[in-house]
Design an enzyme around this catalytic site. Sequence first.
Site, PDB file in Angstrom:
ATOM      1  CB  THR A 233      -0.877   0.008   1.269  1.00  0.00           C
ATOM      2  OG1 THR A 233      -1.444   1.305   1.453  1.00  0.00           O
ATOM      3  CG2 THR A 233      -0.083  -0.310   2.522  1.00  0.00           C
TER       4      THR A 233
ATOM      5  CE1 TYR B 260      -3.716  -2.130   5.304  1.00  0.00           C
ATOM      6  CE2 TYR B 260      -3.309   0.172   4.737  1.00  0.00           C
ATOM      7  CZ  TYR B 260      -3.573  -1.127   4.360  1.00  0.00           C
ATOM      8  OH  TYR B 260      -3.687  -1.430   3.023  1.00  0.00           O
TER       9      TYR B 260
END
Length: 327
Positions: free
Chosen positions: A116, A140
């Site tokens: 990501t 995350y």
Amino acid sequence: MAILVAGGAGYIGSHVCKLLHKRGFSVVVYDSLIHGYRSFAKWGEFVQGDIGDAECLSLVFTRFKIDVVMHFCAFIEVGESVAEPEKYYKNNVQNTITLLEQMRKHGVNKFIFSSTAAVYGMPERMPIAEEDRKAPINPYGKSKLMVEQILEDYAQAYDFRSIRFRYFNAAGADPDAEIGEAHVPETHLIPLILDAALGRRESIKVFGTDYDTKDGTCVRDYIHVNDLADAHIRGAEYLLDGGQTSYFNLGSGSDFTVREMLETVRRVTGRDFKVVEIERRPGDPPYLIASSDKAQKILDWKPGFSLEDIVRTAWVWQKCLADKTLT
Ligand code: UDP
């Protein structure tokens, strides 16, 4: 060639499965269905299981001769990762190690990992290139970067090759509207605006209008989910052709503000909706724009969908969603 798609019943994974099937690959979907939908696993075989379940994975690798594993299983909510970091490190890191262990045990050594833009944290310059500083600001993003580092170490220590794709803002839906975005709870901008356009949501909130950007709202790089799917197939072919471990940004290089997105939705749907401007959402960088030159150069990958295409396909999908309950 057979591809195991862990998380193949989820948003991005299911689009990849559809394209893999279309391009002649055998597909095995492995999904816990915690966030995925059984009805999204339409292409190839389906096995319900968790990537943390070594025994179940072992059975899958024994039953099917797998050439490449693609791994889309992850918890992805930034706010939740701050509140419940253990959940993120366990699922996104520990369970990924279980999957990697089972791969090695069964002699499977090609792996594609969904990473990501969050690994960059608050980037220092735009567009972001792959070698820029990685400094994630939430569990995350950290969990994804940890797996990236593990994969580098695997490449050094073992006969194990992988690709990490760092997605920017994945958006849009299958143009046939068989599958699309359906997160619970939904936190992403485009489905939320479309919900407001459909009248299923009273308003759309704009998080911050005082950023140092062209209209004061955040700028993002939206990339169609089928362009991401295409990159994964090129990635699999690259590894099957003997390509070495590598990592790529995947974005379109476009720079749309939240306000421009609202305007695009109005134009595409022909509907208006209530907009409420509120304070910034903590942790949002003003700009996130990818340089995807490396993917273009090495994988010969080029995004084909425009922002209009993204909004149009998502709109058709959201209208279909309104008439059915996903299972
Ligand atoms: N955003 C917003 N209202 C919402 C959801 C998102 O203004 O209800 C903004 C958010 O601040 C960000 C952009 O839209 O600048 C894209 O957010 P999203 O959550 O879709 O993706 P992210 O960039 O966080 O991965």
